[in-house]
Motif scaffolding. Structure first.
Motif, PDB file in Angstrom:
ATOM      1  N   THR A 102       0.844  -1.191   0.000  1.00 28.60           N
ATOM      2  CA  THR A 102       0.000   0.000   0.000  1.00 28.60           C
ATOM      3  C   THR A 102       0.881   1.243   0.000  1.00 28.60           C
ATOM      4  O   THR A 102       1.972   1.249   0.564  1.00 28.60           O
ATOM      5  N   VAL A 103       0.395   2.283  -0.641  1.00 27.56           N
ATOM      6  CA  VAL A 103       1.113   3.546  -0.704  1.00 27.56           C
ATOM      7  C   VAL A 103       0.128   4.665  -0.398  1.00 27.56           C
ATOM      8  O   VAL A 103      -0.996   4.668  -0.909  1.00 27.56           O
ATOM      9  N   ALA A 104       0.536   5.592   0.445  1.00 25.81           N
ATOM     10  CA  ALA A 104      -0.284   6.763   0.757  1.00 25.81           C
ATOM     11  C   ALA A 104       0.469   8.003   0.302  1.00 25.81           C
ATOM     12  O   ALA A 104       1.689   8.096   0.470  1.00 25.81           O
ATOM     13  N   VAL A 105      -0.234   8.942  -0.310  1.00 22.24           N
ATOM     14  CA  VAL A 105       0.375  10.212  -0.709  1.00 22.24           C
ATOM     15  C   VAL A 105       0.010  11.254   0.337  1.00 22.24           C
ATOM     16  O   VAL A 105      -1.164  11.555   0.549  1.00 22.24           O
ATOM     17  N   LEU A 106       1.036  11.779   1.022  1.00 19.66           N
ATOM     18  CA  LEU A 106       0.828  12.712   2.134  1.00 19.66           C
ATOM     19  C   LEU A 106       1.484  14.053   1.836  1.00 19.66           C
ATOM     20  O   LEU A 106       2.518  14.113   1.160  1.00 19.66           O
ATOM     21  N   THR A 107       0.880  15.106   2.350  1.00 27.23           N
ATOM     22  CA  THR A 107       1.546  16.408   2.322  1.00 27.23           C
ATOM     23  C   THR A 107       2.687  16.375   3.339  1.00 27.23           C
ATOM     24  O   THR A 107       2.767  15.475   4.185  1.00 27.23           O
ATOM     25  N   ARG A 108       3.550  17.365   3.265  1.00 25.34           N
ATOM     26  CA  ARG A 108       4.648  17.412   4.234  1.00 25.34           C
ATOM     27  C   ARG A 108       4.108  17.525   5.652  1.00 25.34           C
ATOM     28  O   ARG A 108       4.637  16.890   6.577  1.00 25.34           O
ATOM     29  N   GLU A 109       3.059  18.326   5.829  1.00 28.54           N
ATOM     30  CA  GLU A 109       2.460  18.481   7.154  1.00 28.54           C
ATOM     31  C   GLU A 109       1.922  17.144   7.659  1.00 28.54           C
ATOM     32  O   GLU A 109       2.120  16.782   8.833  1.00 28.54           O
ATOM     33  N   ARG A 141       5.105  10.193  -1.503  1.00 30.91           N
ATOM     34  CA  ARG A 141       4.562   8.849  -1.628  1.00 30.91           C
ATOM     35  C   ARG A 141       5.160   8.007  -0.506  1.00 30.91           C
ATOM     36  O   ARG A 141       6.357   7.774  -0.475  1.00 30.91           O
ATOM     37  N   VAL A 142       4.308   7.594   0.438  1.00 35.03           N
ATOM     38  CA  VAL A 142       4.780   6.988   1.686  1.00 35.03           C
ATOM     39  C   VAL A 142       4.337   5.532   1.777  1.00 35.03           C
ATOM     40  O   VAL A 142       3.183   5.202   1.473  1.00 35.03           O
ATOM     41  N   ASP A 143       5.264   4.675   2.188  1.00 37.36           N
ATOM     42  CA  ASP A 143       4.937   3.295   2.524  1.00 37.36           C
ATOM     43  C   ASP A 143       4.611   3.275   4.015  1.00 37.36           C
ATOM     44  O   ASP A 143       5.515   3.362   4.849  1.00 37.36           O
ATOM     45  N   PRO A 144       3.309   3.180   4.393  1.00 36.89           N
ATOM     46  CA  PRO A 144       2.947   3.253   5.814  1.00 36.89           C
ATOM     47  C   PRO A 144       3.624   2.183   6.658  1.00 36.89           C
ATOM     48  O   PRO A 144       3.932   2.411   7.833  1.00 36.89           O
ATOM     49  N   GLY A 145       3.868   1.009   6.069  1.00 35.43           N
ATOM     50  CA  GLY A 145       4.488  -0.070   6.827  1.00 35.43           C
ATOM     51  C   GLY A 145       5.944   0.197   7.173  1.00 35.43           C
ATOM     52  O   GLY A 145       6.488  -0.395   8.104  1.00 35.43           O
ATOM     53  N   LEU A 146       6.603   1.088   6.411  1.00 34.47           N
ATOM     54  CA  LEU A 146       8.017   1.365   6.640  1.00 34.47           C
ATOM     55  C   LEU A 146       8.273   2.717   7.300  1.00 34.47           C
ATOM     56  O   LEU A 146       9.398   3.005   7.685  1.00 34.47           O
ATOM     57  N   LEU A 147       7.227   3.555   7.409  1.00 34.46           N
ATOM     58  CA  LEU A 147       7.443   4.912   7.899  1.00 34.46           C
ATOM     59  C   LEU A 147       8.028   4.929   9.307  1.00 34.46           C
ATOM     60  O   LEU A 147       8.997   5.646   9.581  1.00 34.46           O
ATOM     61  N   GLY A 148       7.446   4.144  10.213  1.00 30.07           N
ATOM     62  CA  GLY A 148       7.961   4.126  11.587  1.00 30.07           C
ATOM     63  C   GLY A 148       9.412   3.705  11.644  1.00 30.07           C
ATOM     64  O   GLY A 148      10.230   4.305  12.357  1.00 30.07           O
ATOM     65  N   LEU A 149       9.760   2.667  10.889  1.00 29.91           N
ATOM     66  CA  LEU A 149      11.146   2.196  10.854  1.00 29.91           C
ATOM     67  C   LEU A 149      12.063   3.265  10.280  1.00 29.91           C
ATOM     68  O   LEU A 149      13.146   3.524  10.810  1.00 29.91           O
ATOM     69  N   GLY A 150      11.620   3.895   9.183  1.00 36.61           N
ATOM     70  CA  GLY A 150      12.444   4.926   8.564  1.00 36.61           C
ATOM     71  C   GLY A 150      12.715   6.088   9.495  1.00 36.61           C
ATOM     72  O   GLY A 150      13.848   6.591   9.562  1.00 36.61           O
ATOM     73  N   VAL A 151      11.700   6.527  10.234  1.00 35.14           N
ATOM     74  CA  VAL A 151      11.866   7.645  11.162  1.00 35.14           C
ATOM     75  C   VAL A 151      12.829   7.254  12.287  1.00 35.14           C
ATOM     76  O   VAL A 151      13.682   8.052  12.698  1.00 35.14           O
ATOM     77  N   GLU A 152      12.717   6.027  12.779  1.00 32.78           N
ATOM     78  CA  GLU A 152      13.653   5.575  13.826  1.00 32.78           C
ATOM     79  C   GLU A 152      15.081   5.553  13.312  1.00 32.78           C
ATOM     80  O   GLU A 152      16.027   5.882  14.037  1.00 32.78           O
ATOM     81  N   LEU A 153      15.260   5.176  12.043  1.00 30.95           N
ATOM     82  CA  LEU A 153      16.605   5.104  11.480  1.00 30.95           C
ATOM     83  C   LEU A 153      17.239   6.485  11.333  1.00 30.95           C
ATOM     84  O   LEU A 153      18.462   6.599  11.238  1.00 30.95           O
ATOM     85  N   LEU A 154      16.421   7.535  11.326  1.00 31.60           N
ATOM     86  CA  LEU A 154      16.977   8.890  11.253  1.00 31.60           C
ATOM     87  C   LEU A 154      17.840   9.203  12.466  1.00 31.60           C
ATOM     88  O   LEU A 154      18.752  10.021  12.387  1.00 31.60           O
ATOM     89  N   ASP A 155      17.542   8.566  13.594  1.00 29.89           N
ATOM     90  CA  ASP A 155      18.278   8.840  14.830  1.00 29.89           C
ATOM     91  C   ASP A 155      19.406   7.846  15.087  1.00 29.89           C
ATOM     92  O   ASP A 155      20.102   7.948  16.096  1.00 29.89           O
ATOM     93  N   VAL A 156      19.555   6.872  14.191  1.00 34.61           N
ATOM     94  CA  VAL A 156      20.648   5.910  14.354  1.00 34.61           C
ATOM     95  C   VAL A 156      21.946   6.552  13.877  1.00 34.61           C
ATOM     96  O   VAL A 156      22.001   7.097  12.773  1.00 34.61           O
ATOM     97  N   PRO A 157      23.003   6.526  14.703  1.00 30.79           N
ATOM     98  CA  PRO A 157      24.253   7.208  14.336  1.00 30.79           C
ATOM     99  C   PRO A 157      25.067   6.435  13.299  1.00 30.79           C
ATOM    100  O   PRO A 157      26.206   6.041  13.530  1.00 30.79           O
ATOM    101  N   LEU A 158      24.458   6.188  12.152  1.00 28.19           N
ATOM    102  CA  LEU A 158      25.134   5.525  11.044  1.00 28.19           C
ATOM    103  C   LEU A 158      24.931   6.355   9.789  1.00 28.19           C
ATOM    104  O   LEU A 158      23.883   6.983   9.605  1.00 28.19           O
ATOM    105  N   GLY A 159      25.929   6.349   8.904  1.00 29.79           N
ATOM    106  CA  GLY A 159      25.807   7.074   7.657  1.00 29.79           C
ATOM    107  C   GLY A 159      24.751   6.453   6.753  1.00 29.79           C
ATOM    108  O   GLY A 159      24.434   5.268   6.866  1.00 29.79           O
TER     109      GLY A 159
END
Length: 237
Positions: A102-109, A141-159
């Motif tokens: 599934t894919v959801a199209v979201l505004t930035r807000e 274009r957002v994959d709802p199943g991966l969004l939470g994981l992706g946001v968590e990875l933003l804080d992981v101290p890896l390149g």
């Protein structure tokens, strides 16, 4: 960023926004006993934590799979009461593996509300590179199943290169395992009729995914223990 060890800090409005549901939905699930009660803080304001968020995400996923509220209640009742947010997220990942893409199209807000935080340009670029939130005609274009994981990875101290390389490794080896297991099962049922094969496939698929997840978790735990030089905790009788 809230972790499992911190005090619950989300209001009901913030919890609903993070989960992508309405406050009314949160209160409805709470009244049904599907969500544990919040922690009551100063001024009698209820506060929710990561476990509430993970449990709410699991409930929503089970509903997307077509389960009734009564069935969801029975399903949640069979889970250990002390599951952490991480355990609930893993359980949801197994459930979500049966859902169509599934894919959801979201505004930035909307994207930032679902992420639970403001997102800078560099963070948006990282989410796009991970194929979690890709720019699309003024939105994302957002994959709802991966969004939470992706946001968590933003804080992981890896390149980003390391994160993308890890993603490639996971995709490559999971596809290889899927091919080999499919070949093994095809050979095992080659002489059976198509109806029986479909029935067997539907029965085996969740078992195979659960086996892969459990095996991978244990293998990763062993690798990390060896890397960090930790001794395995003694097992009970």
């Amino acid at each position: 960023m809230t972790t499992e060890t911190e005090e619950p800090s989300l209001t009901v409005d913030e919890l609903a926004a993070r989960a992508g549901v309405t406050v009314r939905t949160v209160r409805f699930y709470s009244a049904k006993g599907l969500l544990p009660p919040p922690v009551i803080g100063p001024r009698r304001v209820g506060r929710y934590g990561q476990t509430h968020l993970a449990r709410l995400a699991l409930i929503e996923e089970l509903q997307r799979q077509g389960m009734t509220l009564a069935a969801i209640e029975r399903h949640l009742g069979r889970l250990p009461a002390d599951l952490s947010a991480r355990d609930l997220a893993i359980h949801r990942a197994v459930v979500a593996s049966w859902a169509p893409d599934t894919v959801a199209v979201l505004t930035r807000e909307e994207l930032e509300r679902r992420a639970g935080r403001p997102l800078g340009e560099e963070e948006l670029q990282r989410l796009a590179a991970m194929n979690v939130a890709v720019p699309d005609d003024g939105g994302h274009r957002v994959d709802p199943g991966l969004l939470g994981l992706g946001v968590e990875l933003l804080d992981v101290p890896l390149g980003l290169d390391t994160v993308l390389a890890a993603r490639s490794v996971l995709i490559e080896h999971s596809r290889a395992a899927a091919r080999e297991l499919s070949s093994l099962l095809r050979d095992a049922v080659a002489e059976r009729d198509s109806t029986e094969v479909k029935s067997l496939s539907a029965h085996m698929q969740p078992l195979v995914v659960q086996a892969l997840l459990t095996t991978f978790q244990r293998s990763l735990r062993e690798e990390l223990r060896e890397w960090l030089g930790e001794e395995e905790a003694p097992r009970g009788p």
